[in-house]
Structure formats: C-alpha cells, structure tokens
Design a protein around this motif. Structure first.
Motif, short mmCIF file in Angstrom:
data_model
loop_
_atom_site.label_atom_id
_atom_site.label_comp_id
_atom_site.label_asym_id
_atom_site.label_seq_id
_atom_site.Cartn_x
_atom_site.Cartn_y
_atom_site.Cartn_z
N UNK A 36 -34.61 17.01 125.66
CA UNK A 36 -35.38 16.59 124.49
C UNK A 36 -34.47 16.18 123.33
N UNK A 39 -33.02 12.79 124.20
CA UNK A 39 -33.91 11.66 123.93
C UNK A 39 -33.99 11.41 122.44
N UNK A 40 -33.98 12.51 121.68
CA UNK A 40 -34.02 12.37 120.23
C UNK A 40 -32.80 11.64 119.71
N UNK A 42 -31.12 9.42 121.36
CA UNK A 42 -31.30 8.00 121.68
C UNK A 42 -32.18 7.33 120.63
N UNK A 43 -33.27 8.02 120.28
CA UNK A 43 -34.16 7.46 119.26
C UNK A 43 -33.46 7.30 117.92
N UNK A 46 -31.23 4.36 118.05
CA UNK A 46 -31.99 3.11 117.88
C UNK A 46 -32.31 2.88 116.41
N UNK A 47 -32.75 3.95 115.75
CA UNK A 47 -33.04 3.82 114.32
C UNK A 47 -31.79 3.41 113.54
N UNK A 50 -31.07 -0.24 114.22
CA UNK A 50 -32.05 -1.11 113.56
C UNK A 50 -31.82 -1.19 112.06
N UNK B 248 -41.57 9.64 116.44
CA UNK B 248 -40.99 10.80 117.11
C UNK B 248 -42.04 11.61 117.87
N UNK B 252 -40.17 12.26 121.54
CA UNK B 252 -39.30 11.20 121.03
C UNK B 252 -39.36 9.94 121.89
N UNK B 253 -40.28 9.89 122.85
CA UNK B 253 -40.37 8.70 123.68
C UNK B 253 -40.94 7.52 122.91
N UNK B 255 -40.13 6.51 120.07
CA UNK B 255 -39.05 5.77 119.42
C UNK B 255 -38.52 4.67 120.33
N UNK B 256 -38.39 5.00 121.60
CA UNK B 256 -37.88 4.02 122.55
C UNK B 256 -38.93 2.96 122.86
N UNK B 259 -39.35 0.40 120.07
CA UNK B 259 -38.11 -0.23 119.58
C UNK B 259 -38.23 -1.74 119.45
#
Lengths: 99, 367
Positions: A36, A39-40, A42-43, A46-47, A50, B248, B252-253, B255-256, B259
């Motif tokens: 978890x 994945x956070x 990764x997010x 991305x932020x 961006x 989030x 958090x999926x 976010x992907x 995107x």
C-alpha cells in the motif's frame, strides 16, 4: 419518481464500487501491507511529475491559442465517442423497455 | 273543525318561539351595566326605564354619536377552559327618524385579548336592519325600530391564559338625522360557564379534519413525486460521483487510474511559479533538508519578449501544426467510428498503448 430511481441507480453503482474495491484494499492491507505505501509512492511520484508539466509547457512556448486548440481537439476526441455511446445506450434501453 | 283550529293556533305559537325576537328576548333578559360615550363624554346610560339610555335631540339637524362604547368597569372573571358568551344589542327607536346615514359597527370584543388567549367558538351576527318586531302596544313599549343589531359571540378561554379578568368593549359610530327626540339603547349581557359540549364536539371534528388534511397532503406529495419528471437530483448525484472521486481513494489506485486525465489538466495550467530542484542532502538531517536548490523560472518571461514574438509564431506553427494535424486525423477516425451503428467501441485514453475493445454480435475481439 424518475429522479429517485436514477439517484438509486447511482447510489447502487457507488455502493458496488465500494463493495468490490473494499475487499481488495483490505486484502492488500492484511496480506501485503508494504504494498500500500508502495502504491502510494507511485501516486506521489505521478503527482510530483505532473507538477512540472506547466513548466515544461512553458518551455515549449506554445501560445494560449495553440493550447486551446489542442485541448479542444483532445476533449472532442474523448467526448464524441462517449456521447455517441451514451446515445446508443439510451436507444438500446428504450427498445429494451419497449419490449 | 275545532281540532284543526287548535292545531293552527299552536302552529302560530311555535313560529313565534322560533323567531329572532325570541332569541333577542332570551339573550337580553338580564341587563348588563350600560355606559355611553358621546363626544368623548362618558355618561352612565342607566337613566331610563329598564336601564335604557334616553337622549333627546332637536328637530331637523344631523346628529352624530361617536363611538357609543361599553367599555368601563365591567370585568369578567375567566378561568382556563371557561366559555364566555356575549350577547349584545344596539338599536335606535324613534317614530320620526327619517334617515340613518352611516353606521360603523366594529362589534363586541374582549379588550386586550388576543388569539392566544381565546378560541372563537362561534360568531352569530343577526342583522335586523329596518325590521319592525314590536308594535306600540308591545311589552317593551317601543315602536318603529329604525336600526338594531344583535351579536352573539361565544369564546373559549385557552388553557395557557395568564390573565383572569377581561374588559368588554363595543364601539359603534352612528350618524343619522331626525326630526324628533330619539332613544338609543345599548345593552350587553355577559355570562361565563364551563366548556360546552358543542365546543368539545367542534374540537374533535377539527382534530379529525386536521388528520384528514395531513393524510391528503401526504397523498398529494406522493402523487407529485410519482408525476415528477425532473432529473435534477440524479444529474447532481452523477456529477458528484466523479467530482468526489479522490486521487488517493481505493488504496491509492485512483492516482494511477486518473493520471492521464490529470496530465491533460496539467497541460492547460499556466506556469506561475519557478520550479525548485533540490541538489545534495544534509546528512545531519537524514536528507530531510537539501543542501541547495536550483530554481528555474518559467519561460513565459522569455517567450513574452517582443523580439521573440515572430519566432514564437513560427515556432507554434512548427510544433503546434503537426500536433493539431495528428489530433484532427485521430478525431475524424474516432468520429467515423462513432457513426457506425453496429459499433459499441468506446475510445479511451490508454497509458501504455492504444487499444480498443469492440463487441459485435455478442463476440469480443481485440483490434
């Protein structure tokens, strides 16, 4: 009455999404708790990436007119099939209810 | 024959008991205290026979009595739940009154009382204008009644009243002309008592009526909901479904998944702040604080220079032209695809490759 039925459909969809995704999230938390935060990350990455996009666009030197044309075309490319699909879906529902 | 004559006589007597005169006689059988005010001068009306007030006028003049008022020193002791009955009569008697020009009858009232203190059970005005009930030889010895008015008002004191004494008042403004002395009489009878059965029945009926109205309103609301074709609420609900889609959420999926759309949104955002690139880290803070930052300003300052505008136009044609051309080609392709009535394909933005799933006649195939 139609309003309540449609609201109920949306509530059903939202509830189904939560019902389907909640076990997955719980399973990740239980079995692979370290995934978890991964994945956070990764997010968050991305932020972070961006956040540089406006600066990159400023380097390109494209005017607001050019960007508006590009944005409008991309919006049309996404929205035209979606609109056509919604109309076809509505017609399909109409024939289904008519039968 | 004698039998039919007796029946006829008794029938006439029965009609006599049903007449308004009988009502009047019962209502004013006991006189109240009478006061009169003429031109703001209070006079005890109890100067004539049977407590009547007699007032003489000269011939051939227009007379005016302003606010003949019964409002002084007559208080009613009222307890919660008591009924108050007002029966009042005002009349003018004169054999030569030739013109009653104006009468403003405001009606009797409990002075100072409000709707929070009393419920009005009934108001029974009996207009007897220009009606002659008594001859010169009647028991009251009046004749040629020019104007008279009878009110019977029944009130119910509420349980939450805070006062026990209430003052009566009745205002009448009267203008008339006469050729002889006149007689003006004003009598009020007040009585109190326990709640009447009529009032209790009326309250019960009112309760049933209220319940029926509530049921009717509920049925009407249901009918309105059934017949309502508005979908505003559903539209708001559908919009909020996407508006409340957090980046989030869902482990958090989101976010992907979002995107590409956020990339599209970021492309339309104007650069207003310089970017900071951290270089090096301080070991004493475990890398939390960089040793230095490289700050790079937005290139808007460069591209907005006047000597660059010509090159910027050429640059936009060089970069933007192929991009727009490619998007137009893709748009026409998507448009033609959307026009196909047999196609259920839906174009989506993919991060890794452009693929479409089409479903024709129940079969799925990758294109």
């Amino acid at each position: 009455m139609i309003n309540k039925i449609l609201e109920g459909i949306f509530n059903l969809i939202i509830s189904l999404v939560n019902v389907i995704l909640s076990p997955i999230e719980n399973m990740i938390n239980l079995l692979v708790p370290s995934l978890l935060p991964g994945i956070g990350v990764v997010g968050d990455f991305i932020d972070y990436v961006l956040s540089y996009i406006p600066w990159v666009v400023s380097i390109l030197g494209l005017t607001s007119t050019t960007m508006a044309i590009i944005s409008g075309l991309i919006t049309a490319i996404v929205m035209i099939p979606l609109t056509a699909h919604a109309i076809k879906l509505g017609i399909k529902w109409y024939y289904a209810l008519k039968l | 024959m004698k039998k039919y004559f007796l029946i006829f006589v008794f029938s006439l007597l029965s009609l006599l008991f049903l007449s308004p005169l009988n009502t009047y006689a019962a209502s004013v059988s006991t006189y109240g205290i009478e006061y009169c005010v003429q031109n703001n001068i209070t006079t005890l009306c109890n100067t004539g026979t049977n407590g009547s007030f007699n007032y003489a006028y000269s011939n051939n003049r227009v007379n005016h009595i302003s606010f003949l008022t019964f409002n002084t020193n007559h208080d009613i002791n009222v307890s919660a739940g008591d009924t108050v009955t007002l029966s009042a009569l005002f009349w003018v008697t004169n054999d030569t009154i030739n013109n009653l020009t104006e009468v403003y009858d405001l009606g009797p009232q409990l002075y100072g009382a409000t709707a929070n203190d009393f419920d009005i059970i009934s108001i029974e005005p009996v207009d007897m204008t220009n009606t002659i009930f008594w001859s010169q030889n009647s028991q009251l010895d009046y004749y040629d009644i020019s104007y008279q008015h009878l009110y019977i008002i029944r009130l119910q004191a509420k349980n939450n009243i805070t006062r026990e004494y209430w003052r009566l008042r009745w205002d009448i403004d009267l203008s008339y002309s006469t050729t002889a002395s006149g007689t003006y009489r004003f009598r009020v009878n007040v009585s109190t008592g326990s709640p009447s059965n009529d009032y209790l029945i009326l309250q019960a009926i009112q309760g049933i009526s209220n319940s029926q109205n509530q049921t009717t309103d509920a049925i009407n609301n249901m009918n309105d909901n059934i017949n309502d074709s508005s979908t505003d609420g559903a539209n708001t609900k559908g919009s909020n479904f996407f508006a409340n889609f957090g980046n989030h959420d869902n482990a958090h999926l989101s976010t992907i998944l979002t995107a590409p759309l956020r990339l599209f949104s970021a492309m339309q955002t104007e650069c207003t702040q310089p970017i900071n690139i951290p270089i090096g880290f301080d070991n004493s803070t475990n890398g939390a604080i960089p040793t230095r930052n490289i700050s790079i300003d937005c290139y808007a300052n460069f591209w907005n220079r006047e000597d660059v505008q010509t090159f910027r136009t050429f640059w936009n044609l060089l970069i933007g032209g192929p991009c727009i051309y490619g998007l137009l080609v893709l748009l026409m392709k998507v448009y033609n695809q959307a026009l196909d009535p047999l196609s259920d394909s839906l174009y989506t933005i993919e991060m890794h490759s452009s693929s479409k799933v089409s479903k024709k006649e129940g079969s799925e195939e990758k294109v």
